[in-house]
Design an enzyme around this catalytic site. Structure first.
Site, PDB file in Angstrom:
ATOM      1  CD  GLN A 125      -2.544   1.207   2.711  1.00 52.17           C
ATOM      2  OE1 GLN A 125      -1.995   0.741   3.710  1.00 52.17           O
ATOM      3  NE2 GLN A 125      -3.730   1.762   2.751  1.00 52.17           N
ATOM      4  CB  SER A 128       2.054   7.194   4.412  1.00 53.84           C
ATOM      5  OG  SER A 128       1.017   6.542   5.077  1.00 53.84           O
ATOM      6  CB  SER A 160       3.472  -2.720   5.519  1.00 51.23           C
ATOM      7  OG  SER A 160       3.172  -1.861   6.575  1.00 51.23           O
ATOM      8  CD  GLU A 244      -5.186   0.497   6.341  1.00 47.13           C
ATOM      9  OE1 GLU A 244      -5.576   1.473   5.692  1.00 47.13           O
ATOM     10  OE2 GLU A 244      -3.986   0.225   6.516  1.00 47.13           O
ATOM     11  CG  ASN A 362      -5.984   4.247  18.018  1.00 45.94           C
ATOM     12  OD1 ASN A 362      -6.052   3.818  16.853  1.00 45.94           O
ATOM     13  ND2 ASN A 362      -5.901   3.457  19.065  1.00 45.94           N
ATOM     14  CD  GLU A 363      -3.417  10.138  18.659  1.00 46.50           C
ATOM     15  OE1 GLU A 363      -3.284   9.520  17.577  1.00 46.50           O
ATOM     16  OE2 GLU A 363      -2.734   9.881  19.667  1.00 46.50           O
TER      17      GLU A 363
HETATM   18  C1  LIG Z   1       3.747  -0.314  11.323  1.00 51.22           C
HETATM   19  C2  LIG Z   1       3.223   0.677  10.312  1.00 51.22           C
HETATM   20  C3  LIG Z   1       2.848   0.236   9.065  1.00 51.22           C
HETATM   21  C4  LIG Z   1       2.407   1.153   8.110  1.00 51.22           C
HETATM   22  N1  LIG Z   1       2.119   0.690   6.869  1.00 51.22           N
HETATM   23  C5  LIG Z   1       1.754   1.559   5.905  1.00 51.22           C
HETATM   24  C6  LIG Z   1       1.547   1.101   4.563  1.00 51.22           C
HETATM   25  O1  LIG Z   1       1.675  -0.088   4.265  1.00 51.22           O
HETATM   26  N2  LIG Z   1       1.226   2.011   3.622  1.00 51.22           N
HETATM   27  C7  LIG Z   1       1.081   3.339   3.910  1.00 51.22           C
HETATM   28  O2  LIG Z   1       0.767   4.107   3.000  1.00 51.22           O
HETATM   29  N3  LIG Z   1       1.276   3.818   5.166  1.00 51.22           N
HETATM   30  C8  LIG Z   1       1.626   2.962   6.177  1.00 51.22           C
HETATM   31  N4  LIG Z   1       1.862   3.417   7.449  1.00 51.22           N
HETATM   32  C9  LIG Z   1       1.770   4.866   7.723  1.00 51.22           C
HETATM   33  C10 LIG Z   1       0.597   5.251   8.600  1.00 51.22           C
HETATM   34  O3  LIG Z   1      -0.607   5.150   7.891  1.00 51.22           O
HETATM   35  C11 LIG Z   1       0.865   6.686   9.111  1.00 51.22           C
HETATM   36  O4  LIG Z   1       1.999   6.614   9.961  1.00 51.22           O
HETATM   37  C12 LIG Z   1      -0.308   7.254   9.867  1.00 51.22           C
HETATM   38  O5  LIG Z   1      -1.404   7.505   9.022  1.00 51.22           O
HETATM   39  C13 LIG Z   1       0.057   8.562  10.604  1.00 51.22           C
HETATM   40  O6  LIG Z   1       0.642   9.486   9.742  1.00 51.22           O
HETATM   41  P1  LIG Z   1       2.037  10.190  10.113  1.00 51.22           P
HETATM   42  O7  LIG Z   1       3.012   9.110  10.477  1.00 51.22           O
HETATM   43  O8  LIG Z   1       2.379  11.101   8.986  1.00 51.22           O
HETATM   44  O9  LIG Z   1       1.780  11.018  11.435  1.00 51.22           O
HETATM   45  P2  LIG Z   1       1.090  12.459  11.539  1.00 51.22           P
HETATM   46  O10 LIG Z   1      -0.100  12.520  10.670  1.00 51.22           O
HETATM   47  O11 LIG Z   1       2.153  13.485  11.348  1.00 51.22           O
HETATM   48  O12 LIG Z   1       0.608  12.460  13.048  1.00 51.22           O
HETATM   49  C14 LIG Z   1       1.477  12.703  14.154  1.00 51.22           C
HETATM   50  C15 LIG Z   1       0.607  12.762  15.418  1.00 51.22           C
HETATM   51  O13 LIG Z   1      -0.312  13.876  15.348  1.00 51.22           O
HETATM   52  C16 LIG Z   1      -1.651  13.417  15.506  1.00 51.22           C
HETATM   53  N5  LIG Z   1      -2.563  14.187  14.666  1.00 51.22           N
HETATM   54  C17 LIG Z   1      -2.352  14.549  13.369  1.00 51.22           C
HETATM   55  N6  LIG Z   1      -3.430  15.227  12.908  1.00 51.22           N
HETATM   56  C18 LIG Z   1      -4.344  15.274  13.928  1.00 51.22           C
HETATM   57  C19 LIG Z   1      -5.660  15.812  14.069  1.00 51.22           C
HETATM   58  N7  LIG Z   1      -6.272  16.433  13.071  1.00 51.22           N
HETATM   59  N8  LIG Z   1      -6.293  15.662  15.261  1.00 51.22           N
HETATM   60  C20 LIG Z   1      -5.689  15.019  16.296  1.00 51.22           C
HETATM   61  N9  LIG Z   1      -4.444  14.493  16.217  1.00 51.22           N
HETATM   62  C21 LIG Z   1      -3.785  14.611  15.061  1.00 51.22           C
HETATM   63  C22 LIG Z   1      -1.626  11.970  15.056  1.00 51.22           C
HETATM   64  O14 LIG Z   1      -2.702  11.234  15.581  1.00 51.22           O
HETATM   65  C23 LIG Z   1      -0.265  11.500  15.600  1.00 51.22           C
HETATM   66  O15 LIG Z   1      -0.350  11.173  16.960  1.00 51.22           O
HETATM   67  C24 LIG Z   1       2.302   2.532   8.422  1.00 51.22           C
HETATM   68  C25 LIG Z   1       2.668   2.982   9.705  1.00 51.22           C
HETATM   69  C26 LIG Z   1       3.136   2.068  10.641  1.00 51.22           C
HETATM   70  C27 LIG Z   1       3.530   2.595  11.992  1.00 51.22           C
END
Ligand SMILES: Cc1cc2nc3c(=O)[nH]c(=O)nc-3n(C[C@H](O)[C@H](O)[C@H](O)COP(=O)(O)OP(=O)(O)OC[C@H]3O[C@@H](n4cnc5c(N)ncnc54)[C@H](O)[C@@H]3O)c2cc1C
Length: 381
Positions: A125, A128, A160, A244, A362-363
């Site tokens: 996938q 991100s 992943s 998902e 989860n947020e």
């Molecule tokens: C083990 C693992 C596997 C993954 N696999 C894939 C994959 O296969 N393909 C893929 O595309 N992605 C994948 N991801 C990425 C994952 O989907 C993102 O890490 C996730 O959506 C969070 O985005 P970010 O890391 O950019 O954090 P951010 O969006 O920068 O968030 C940082 C923090 O701020 C909080 N936050 C941000 N906006 C808000 C809001 N509006 N209100 C409240 N809180 C907020 C978030 O909840 C978090 O705690 C994977 C991640 C992990 C850890």
């Protein structure tokens, strides 16, 4: 809701149990996050597929058995109870496939689904981006029109198993002038070995190398690999996220099996006088059962033709927190040394810590629950 299984479901359970008893590898396969484990899991997918156990709910023409949701859940219970390997093809079968069933052409389904079912093509996938995780609609990777298709450029991350996978699906900006960020996006599939793709593994907390970031530089994608209409990517992507966060990523069978293993371990090494720990073991059993019943409730709704929608966010928050609590209980039961071992509980414990992040943090899920299910006012962003 009537929780008595139909005779067909009972017969299906017996058939699945017998097959699994005869085929599940006796020793656990190496981690599917390593090259060796990925290959071994791909072989397991082929084995499942050969006897049509890989994708039981799909139509027969694509390698499935066309069973209803009741029998699919029964199969999942049997699968995990038998200690069968994790599914290396899960991004494809759980995320892309439902999207294809809902939005792809018959030609695309016929071309893509059989090799996905057999494990011959394993999907990653690619959603991100370094600056677009929670706020996915802000993504900047582009697809620019060219003759017969599109040219992709940009960077995707946290993909992943992309280090070993064959193909990927993602959304790309095709109309930078669109008035809103979630407009002008297109959903497409591409080859991870195509010219212009660089796959760079990212080391995980546990050191396993399958996670990757993808650099895309003029990667050609033919028109036939666009899913749905160009510009409609957001709407299509939202149907993927429901799968998902909802049932498919964490079916109750996995938790029932894990809670059962935990109980077995407590019976062996647990101290009944340690009531705090005993209570946590009991909580794990109750949680697995509660999740199972909640799922059967959803299944009844599906069977009645309803959809899951924003309620998949409830599932997501529940299973991700439950997974951590279950694994922490297991480690506390085993003692501090368990955390050092690359063992049955330590690796999944490390992975459970990521549950509140992937599939949408989860947020973000709590915001969805607050706004869409509880009707609370929008929070400040
Ligand atoms: C083990 C693992 C596997 C993954 N696999 C894939 C994959 O296969 N393909 C893929 O595309 N992605 C994948 N991801 C990425 C994952 O989907 C993102 O890490 C996730 O959506 C969070 O985005 P970010 O890391 O950019 O954090 P951010 O969006 O920068 O968030 C940082 C923090 O701020 C909080 N936050 C941000 N906006 C808000 C809001 N509006 N209100 C409240 N809180 C907020 C978030 O909840 C978090 O705690 C994977 C991640 C992990 C850890």
């Amino acid at each position: 809701m009537d929780l008595t299984h139909t005779p067909q479901a009972q017969a299906f359970r017996a058939e699945a149990r017998a097959w699994l008893a005869g085929h599940v590898p006796t020793a656990p396969l190496p981690s599917l996050e390593t090259a060796e484990g990925f290959a071994a899991h791909r072989e397991w997918e082929a084995r499942l597929h050969a006897d049509r156990w890989a994708v039981v709910s799909w139509p027969e023409e694509y390698g499935g058995r066309g069973v209803d949701i009741e029998r699919w859940l029964v199969f999942e219970e049997e699968y995990w109870a038998a200690g069968a390997p994790g599914r290396v093809s899960q991004n494809g079968i759980n995320l892309l496939a439902p999207t294809l069933f809902d939005h792809a052409t018959a030609e695309q389904r016929a071309r893509v689904l059989p090799s996905m079912a057999s494990g011959e093509v394993i999907w990653a996938q690619a959603w991100s981006e370094p600056e677009s995780g929670s706020d996915l609609a802000s993504l900047t990777s582009r697809a620019v029109r060219t003759e017969g298709g599109w040219l992709l450029s940009g960077q995707k991350t946290w993909s992943s198993r992309a280090a070993f996978a064959d193909r990927a699906f993602g959304i790309f900006r095709t109309d930078p002038q669109a008035p809103k960020p979630h407009q002008g996006l297109t959903y497409l599939m591409f080859d991870l070995r195509a010219p212009g793709v660089t796959v760079r593994p990212i080391g995980r907390l546990d050191g396993k190398p399958a996670f990757a970031e993808l650099f895309l530089d003029g990667v050609f994608v033919p028109d036939e690999d666009v899913i749905g209409e160009p510009g409609q990517g957001w709407r299509i992507a939202m149907s993927t996220t429901g799968n998902e966060r909802g049932l498919t990523l964490r079916s109750p069978g996995r938790f029932l099996a894990a809670a059962d293993r935990l109980l077995g371990m407590w019976r062996e090494v647990g101290d009944p006088a340690d009531t705090a720990l005993s209570d946590r073991v009991a909580d794990a059993l109750v949680g697995a059962r509660a999740y199972e019943l909640f799922t059967w409730g959803n299944a009844s709704r599906f069977a009645a033709g309803e959809t899951i929608g924003a309620e998949s966010s409830l599932n997501k928050v529940f299973w991700s927190r439950y997974d951590i609590a279950l694994h922490e209980t297991a480690l506390d039961l085993l003692g501090a040394d368990a955390e050092l071992a690359d063992g049955a509980w330590a690796e999944p414990w490390l992975f459970s810590l990521a549950g509140p992040i992937y599939a949408g943090t989860n947020e973000i899920q709590r915001d969805i629950i607050a706004e869409r299910l509880l009707g609370l006012p929008k929070g400040r962003r």
